[in-house]
Design an enzyme around this catalytic site. Structure first.
Site, short mmCIF file in Angstrom:
data_model
loop_
_atom_site.label_atom_id
_atom_site.label_comp_id
_atom_site.label_asym_id
_atom_site.label_seq_id
_atom_site.Cartn_x
_atom_site.Cartn_y
_atom_site.Cartn_z
N HIS A 249 0.77 -1.09 -0.08
CA HIS A 249 -0.13 0.29 -0.33
C HIS A 249 1.00 1.06 -0.18
O HIS A 249 1.79 1.22 0.69
CB HIS A 249 -0.96 0.11 1.19
CG HIS A 249 -2.10 1.05 1.20
ND1 HIS A 249 -1.97 2.42 1.08
CD2 HIS A 249 -3.34 1.12 1.02
CE1 HIS A 249 -3.02 3.04 1.19
NE2 HIS A 249 -4.30 1.88 1.07
N ASP B 107 -8.12 -5.34 -0.48
CA ASP B 107 -8.88 -5.73 -1.65
C ASP B 107 -7.53 -7.44 -0.91
O ASP B 107 -8.64 -8.58 -2.24
CB ASP B 107 -7.99 -5.58 -3.05
CG ASP B 107 -7.90 -4.37 -2.98
OD1 ASP B 107 -7.29 -3.18 -3.00
OD2 ASP B 107 -9.43 -3.94 -3.05
C1 SDX Z 1 -6.06 0.44 -3.11
O1 SDX Z 1 -4.12 4.92 -1.92
C2 SDX Z 1 -5.23 4.21 -1.53
O2 SDX Z 1 -5.59 4.58 -0.40
C3 SDX Z 1 -5.55 2.98 -2.50
C4 SDX Z 1 -7.38 1.95 -1.33
C5 SDX Z 1 -8.40 3.05 -1.42
O3 SDX Z 1 -8.83 2.02 -0.79
O4 SDX Z 1 -8.57 3.48 -1.90
O5 SDX Z 1 -6.34 1.12 -0.88
C6 SDX Z 1 -7.36 0.98 -2.70
O6 SDX Z 1 -5.26 0.22 -4.14
C7 SDX Z 1 -5.31 -0.70 -2.09
C8 SDX Z 1 -4.08 -1.06 -2.59
C9 SDX Z 1 -4.48 -2.61 -4.55
N1 SDX Z 1 -3.63 -2.47 -5.13
C10 SDX Z 1 -2.98 -4.05 -4.93
O7 SDX Z 1 -3.45 -4.73 -4.25
C11 SDX Z 1 -2.19 -4.16 -6.10
C12 SDX Z 1 -0.27 -4.77 -5.64
N2 SDX Z 1 0.22 -4.13 -4.49
C13 SDX Z 1 1.24 -2.68 -5.31
O8 SDX Z 1 1.15 -2.97 -7.52
C14 SDX Z 1 1.74 -1.87 -4.57
O9 SDX Z 1 1.76 -2.44 -3.45
C15 SDX Z 1 0.97 -0.70 -4.67
C16 SDX Z 1 0.79 -0.26 -5.74
C17 SDX Z 1 -0.47 -0.63 -3.58
C18 SDX Z 1 1.73 0.38 -3.82
O10 SDX Z 1 2.69 0.40 -5.00
P1 SDX Z 1 4.31 1.11 -4.14
O11 SDX Z 1 3.63 3.12 -4.05
O12 SDX Z 1 5.29 1.06 -5.34
O13 SDX Z 1 4.48 0.17 -2.99
P2 SDX Z 1 6.00 1.09 -2.30
O14 SDX Z 1 6.43 1.80 -2.66
O15 SDX Z 1 4.82 1.06 -0.80
O16 SDX Z 1 6.51 -0.31 -2.48
C19 SDX Z 1 7.70 -0.92 -1.25
C20 SDX Z 1 8.17 -2.02 -2.38
C21 SDX Z 1 8.68 -1.96 -4.43
O17 SDX Z 1 9.55 -1.97 -4.11
P3 SDX Z 1 11.47 -1.30 -4.35
O18 SDX Z 1 11.18 -0.30 -5.05
O19 SDX Z 1 11.69 -0.58 -3.29
O20 SDX Z 1 12.78 -2.00 -4.63
O21 SDX Z 1 7.51 -2.95 -2.55
C22 SDX Z 1 7.47 -3.79 -3.71
C23 SDX Z 1 7.44 -2.25 -4.65
O22 SDX Z 1 8.46 -2.58 -6.05
N3 SDX Z 1 5.76 -3.78 -3.84
C24 SDX Z 1 6.10 -4.76 -3.47
C25 SDX Z 1 4.52 -5.65 -4.47
N4 SDX Z 1 4.19 -4.00 -3.53
C26 SDX Z 1 5.23 -2.40 -2.88
N5 SDX Z 1 6.53 -6.00 -4.16
C27 SDX Z 1 5.38 -7.51 -4.53
N6 SDX Z 1 4.11 -7.47 -4.73
C28 SDX Z 1 3.51 -5.96 -3.63
N7 SDX Z 1 2.41 -6.23 -3.97
#
Ligand code: SDX
Length: 393
Positions: free
Chosen positions: A270, A328
């Protein structure tokens, strides 16, 4: 209150707006609607009461609740002409595609009579949208499965009415199980608002130009559809079903950690929560309850989800990157158990989030100092240069 609400200068300089609606503490995993912790609202309240709270700022008195519920109920039907609008879509259109189109089309039916500078008109539009979104989502579902539209019933509560409009057919009324209706209502409430997420910011930005609320909500639906946002519930269930059995989980955990692999664990991580998403905890309990009611507690997808969560939460990569299940992760399991196809998961998120979107829109329009949004950029392009005629290139 100062210690809770003192922003660090860095935060305030990047904040897109000031809002009194929803508070999130990502490190503590806390979520409050107008100051009330989501856990207490989920335990004691219901979605329409939450809608009143988000829209007006306080929990309603019994009289206020009755009036609000009556006003919403009386606007659940859509203009009969809108039924023809669906016919322009292919039957296999994703329900989110039809929802974006049909909700935007509400502008053609209700916008002309609206003066968004008038607080009363803004309230009427808000009530109409809260009332009509479940009807439109149910119509999108019925259209996609080739069944006739089912009209709302005024004697049913909000969540029961939605289940009725989705699952009743002219030949047989769907018998709403109150426990399932309660679970549906809880899903709606948990998705009602979430501060300045991508789709809410989209609604605010569209609304800041003076666009009508129906068009703004259509813009929010379009943004929510993305798999990184509201589309994650569909993508998460499809991922869990693809994993299939717990012995295949390590393979997917490995892929999620591989920087060269675009695969991400859907329903995990998140932008704000670096702790458990409090909604995910409630949703997990609800999944156990619903599958127990339906007698499918040994559902393989739920077993995979629980084992995947257990493994990921012990894995150094996820711990170090503070990746936890989000809203989700479990919602799709519940909706699938209720009989919804995965394509209906995000439409249900959209109809639920309409309450938050329209509350945030109302808050913004009610601020006399509100101006059109104009995000700035960091220019990283070419320095100034002169035109070169094509013969000289
Ligand atoms: C919603 O914003 C909101 O409030 C949204 C929401 C709402 O109620 O409106 O909460 C609803 O959208 C929830 C999120 C749903 N999406 C997913 O579940 C999709 C899978 N998750 C992601 O793609 C990801 O976690 C995000 C998009 C949600 C966040 O992406 P970020 O901003 O890149 O996450 P981060 O900066 O915290 O990541 C830190 C690291 C990164 O690696 P590095 O660049 O540091 O090497 O963790 C990695 C990311 O690549 N990472 C993941 C991951 N999520 C983040 N690696 C593997 N699997 C994942 N799910």
């Amino acid at each position: 209150q100062a210690d809770v609400f003192t922003f660090d200068p860095g935060f305030t300089s990047t904040a897109s707006c000031a809002s009194a609606i929803t508070y999130i503490d990502g490190d503590k995993g806390e979520l409050w609607y107008r100051g009330y912790p989501i856990e207490q609202l989920a335990l004691h309240g219901h979605h329409l009461e939450t809608a009143y709270l988000l829209l007006y700022g306080d929990l309603p008195t019994p009289k206020q609740m009755e009036d609000f519920e009556n006003r919403v109920t009386r606007h659940t039907m859509v203009h009969e002409q809108m039924h023809y609008f669906f016919r322009g879509f292919r039957r296999d259109s994703h329900p989110m595609a039809t929802m974006v189109g049909v909700v935007g089309a509400l502008s053609a039916f209700y916008h002309d009579s609206l003066d968004i500078n008038d607080p009363w008109h803004r309230e009427v539009a808000s009530i109409r949208l809260i009332a009509k979104l479940p009807t439109i989502a149910a119509m999108a579902y019925k259209y996609s499965i080739g069944q006739p539209f089912v009209y709302p019933r005024n004697e049913l509560d909000y969540a029961s009415n939605f289940l009725h409009m989705c699952f009743s057919v002219p030949a047989e009324e769907y018998k709403v199980d109150p426990a399932l209706a309660r679970a549906m209502d809880r899903i709606m409430m948990l998705h009602a608002d979430h501060e300045q997420n991508a789709s809410t910011s989209t609604v605010r930005l569209a609304g800041s130009s003076g666009a009508n609320p129906f068009a703004c909500i259509a813009a929010g639906i379009a943004c929510l559809w993305g798999p990184a946002h509201g589309g994650a519930n569909q993508a998460c269930l499809e991922m869990l079903q693809e994993i299939g059995t717990v012995d295949r989980i390590p393979e997917y955990i490995k892929r999620a950690k591989d920087k060269d692999d675009p695969f991400r664990l859907m329903g995990f991580g998140h932008r704000v929560y670096k702790n458990f998403d409090p909604r995910a905890k409630i949703m997990k309990e609800s999944a156990d309850e619903v599958l127990g009611i339906l007698g499918i507690e040994d559902n393989p997808t739920l077993q995979v989800a629980k084992e995947l969560e257990r493994i990921a939460l012990e894995d150094e990569y996820f711990v170090q990157k503070k990746l936890y299940p989000n809203v989700d992760f479990y919602s799709g399991i519940i909706l699938s158990a209720m009989g919804f196809p995965t394509a209906m998961f995000t439409p249900i998120f959209a109809l639920s989030r309409t309450v938050g979107w329209i509350s945030q829109w109302t808050e913004m329009l009610g601020d006399p100092d509100s101006k059109i949004g104009r995000p700035r950029q960091l220019y990283v392009g070419q320095d100034r240069r002169d035109y070169v005629p094509v013969a000289d290139r």
